[in-house]
Write a protein that holds these residues in place. Structure first.
Motif, PDB file in Angstrom:
ATOM      1  N   TYR A 148      15.340  19.643  40.559  1.00 11.22           N
ATOM      2  CA  TYR A 148      16.798  18.829  40.695  1.00 11.22           C
ATOM      3  C   TYR A 148      17.631  18.873  39.623  1.00 11.22           C
ATOM      4  CZ  TYR A 148      13.347  16.986  43.830  1.00 11.22           C
ATOM      5  OH  TYR A 148      12.258  17.123  45.003  1.00 11.22           O
ATOM      6  N   HIS A 149      17.168  19.182  38.267  1.00 11.50           N
ATOM      7  CA  HIS A 149      18.249  18.913  37.376  1.00 11.50           C
ATOM      8  C   HIS A 149      19.043  20.248  37.151  1.00 11.50           C
ATOM      9  CE1 HIS A 149      20.059  17.971  33.420  1.00 11.50           C
ATOM     10  NE2 HIS A 149      19.815  19.054  33.122  1.00 11.50           N
ATOM     11  N   HIS A 150      18.436  21.429  37.227  1.00 10.59           N
ATOM     12  CA  HIS A 150      19.204  22.506  37.038  1.00 10.59           C
ATOM     13  C   HIS A 150      20.176  22.709  38.260  1.00 10.59           C
ATOM     14  CE1 HIS A 150      16.286  24.203  33.804  1.00 10.59           C
ATOM     15  NE2 HIS A 150      16.934  23.147  33.351  1.00 10.59           N
ATOM     16  N   PRO A 151      19.714  22.603  39.614  1.00  9.90           N
ATOM     17  CA  PRO A 151      20.608  22.822  40.591  1.00  9.90           C
ATOM     18  C   PRO A 151      21.860  21.736  40.565  1.00  9.90           C
ATOM     19  CG  PRO A 151      18.518  22.775  41.707  1.00  9.90           C
ATOM     20  CD  PRO A 151      18.303  22.334  40.077  1.00  9.90           C
ATOM     21  N   LYS A 152      21.603  20.652  40.073  1.00  4.59           N
ATOM     22  CA  LYS A 152      22.806  19.821  39.907  1.00  4.59           C
ATOM     23  C   LYS A 152      23.718  20.385  38.759  1.00  4.59           C
ATOM     24  CE  LYS A 152      20.920  15.481  41.064  1.00  4.59           C
ATOM     25  NZ  LYS A 152      20.304  14.158  40.710  1.00  4.59           N
ATOM     26  N   GLU A 153      23.385  20.963  37.897  1.00  7.01           N
ATOM     27  CA  GLU A 153      24.254  21.644  36.747  1.00  7.01           C
ATOM     28  C   GLU A 153      24.725  22.825  37.525  1.00  7.01           C
ATOM     29  OE1 GLU A 153      22.212  20.317  32.519  1.00  7.01           O
ATOM     30  OE2 GLU A 153      21.609  22.210  33.607  1.00  7.01           O
ATOM     31  N   ASP A 154      23.950  23.435  38.229  1.00  6.96           N
ATOM     32  CA  ASP A 154      24.608  24.814  39.000  1.00  6.96           C
ATOM     33  C   ASP A 154      25.851  24.332  39.729  1.00  6.96           C
ATOM     34  OD1 ASP A 154      22.539  26.386  37.435  1.00  6.96           O
ATOM     35  OD2 ASP A 154      21.222  26.424  39.231  1.00  6.96           O
ATOM     36  N   GLU A 173      20.617  31.708  33.261  1.00  6.38           N
ATOM     37  CA  GLU A 173      19.833  30.840  31.952  1.00  6.38           C
ATOM     38  C   GLU A 173      18.596  29.958  32.640  1.00  6.38           C
ATOM     39  OE1 GLU A 173      21.140  29.156  28.755  1.00  6.38           O
ATOM     40  OE2 GLU A 173      22.770  30.696  28.081  1.00  6.38           O
ATOM     41  N   HIS A 174      19.239  29.162  33.575  1.00  7.61           N
ATOM     42  CA  HIS A 174      18.203  28.196  34.111  1.00  7.61           C
ATOM     43  C   HIS A 174      16.833  29.052  34.869  1.00  7.61           C
ATOM     44  CE1 HIS A 174      21.388  25.012  34.731  1.00  7.61           C
ATOM     45  NE2 HIS A 174      20.734  24.929  33.648  1.00  7.61           N
ATOM     46  N   GLU A 175      17.198  30.306  35.492  1.00 11.36           N
ATOM     47  CA  GLU A 175      16.104  31.150  35.838  1.00 11.36           C
ATOM     48  C   GLU A 175      15.228  31.441  34.673  1.00 11.36           C
ATOM     49  OE1 GLU A 175      17.888  34.247  38.174  1.00 11.36           O
ATOM     50  OE2 GLU A 175      18.568  32.677  39.631  1.00 11.36           O
ATOM     51  N   ARG A 222      18.162  26.161  22.652  1.00 15.17           N
ATOM     52  CA  ARG A 222      19.423  26.968  22.554  1.00 15.17           C
ATOM     53  C   ARG A 222      20.284  26.816  23.778  1.00 15.17           C
ATOM     54  NH1 ARG A 222      18.105  32.440  23.260  1.00 15.17           N
ATOM     55  NH2 ARG A 222      16.106  32.259  22.881  1.00 15.17           N
ATOM     56  N   HIS A 223      19.537  26.545  24.959  1.00 13.20           N
ATOM     57  CA  HIS A 223      20.176  26.151  26.045  1.00 13.20           C
ATOM     58  C   HIS A 223      20.858  24.781  26.133  1.00 13.20           C
ATOM     59  CE1 HIS A 223      21.000  25.976  30.649  1.00 13.20           C
ATOM     60  NE2 HIS A 223      20.427  24.897  30.601  1.00 13.20           N
ATOM     61  N   MET A 224      20.323  23.815  25.737  1.00 12.68           N
ATOM     62  CA  MET A 224      20.808  22.211  25.567  1.00 12.68           C
ATOM     63  C   MET A 224      21.842  22.332  24.657  1.00 12.68           C
ATOM     64  SD  MET A 224      17.752  19.699  26.180  1.00 12.68           S
ATOM     65  CE  MET A 224      16.865  20.085  24.792  1.00 12.68           C
ATOM     66  N   MET A 230      23.961  24.991  23.972  1.00 13.72           N
ATOM     67  CA  MET A 230      25.191  25.633  24.564  1.00 13.72           C
ATOM     68  C   MET A 230      25.833  24.537  25.557  1.00 13.72           C
ATOM     69  SD  MET A 230      25.957  26.785  27.828  1.00 13.72           S
ATOM     70  CE  MET A 230      24.739  27.367  28.848  1.00 13.72           C
ATOM     71  N   GLU A 231      24.841  23.990  26.317  1.00 12.52           N
ATOM     72  CA  GLU A 231      25.453  22.933  27.537  1.00 12.52           C
ATOM     73  C   GLU A 231      26.182  21.925  26.898  1.00 12.52           C
ATOM     74  OE1 GLU A 231      22.700  23.579  31.455  1.00 12.52           O
ATOM     75  OE2 GLU A 231      22.094  21.817  29.660  1.00 12.52           O
ATOM     76  N   GLU A 232      25.550  21.312  25.588  1.00 10.65           N
ATOM     77  CA  GLU A 232      26.335  20.112  24.951  1.00 10.65           C
ATOM     78  C   GLU A 232      27.685  20.423  24.429  1.00 10.65           C
ATOM     79  OE1 GLU A 232      23.407  17.610  23.041  1.00 10.65           O
ATOM     80  OE2 GLU A 232      22.171  17.453  24.924  1.00 10.65           O
TER      81      GLU A 232
HETATM   82 FE   LIG Z   1      20.717  23.432  32.032  1.00 12.63          FE
END
Ligand SMILES: [Fe+2]
Length: 143
Positions: free
Chosen positions: A7-13, A36-38, A78-80, A82-84
């Protein structure tokens, strides 16, 4: 699959795809969010399998388990980060009210277990468990 993967990653995608339309060169800088989500989903599966093995009392080498946990935490952090610092600010900067309306329409699904119309039973159970743990911890730990 876990909640973020479903649910969360598809929204960001979706936000990422919209940002790609509005600011392709910025997206180029950010990199491939979907990949990255994968990778995160793969680390989550690995950790899940490891935890399951431990709970099943299979022999899991300690180093292997520590490695899975580390890999999961490192990638997640690292992912968070980068997103932030890159993705979210760029989305706020380059997407307008029409974009967000469009995205909101795409994101609203009745099946979302946390924000949808039907809050899933699994999450209700989880919520109750967390509250119970908190309660027990307060009793034992004193804070
Ligand atoms: Fe993400």
């Amino acid at each position: 699959m876990s909640f973020p993967d479903l649910y969360h990653h598809p929204k960001e995608d979706l936000v990422f795809a919209q940002l790609k339309l509005r600011a392709p060169d910025v997206v180029e800088q950010i990199g491939d969010l979907r990949r990255e989500h994968e990778a995160l989903a793969a680390r989550t599966r690995e950790l899940h399998a490891g935890l399951k093995a431990v709970f099943d009392e299979a022999h899991v080498p300690r180093e292997a388990f520590v490695r899975w946990v580390r890999a999961f935490i490192d990638l997640q952090e690292r992912h968070m980060q980068m997103e932030e610092t890159e993705f979210f600010p760029a989305a706020l900067q380059y997407l307008g009210p029409d974009d967000w309306r469009e995205l909101e329409a795409k994101m609203t699904t009745a099946d979302d277990p946390l924000f949808g119309e039907r809050v899933g039973e699994r999450f209700e159970t989880l919520r109750r468990s967390i509250l119970r743990w908190q309660e027990e911890h307060r009793i034992q730990g004193g804070h």
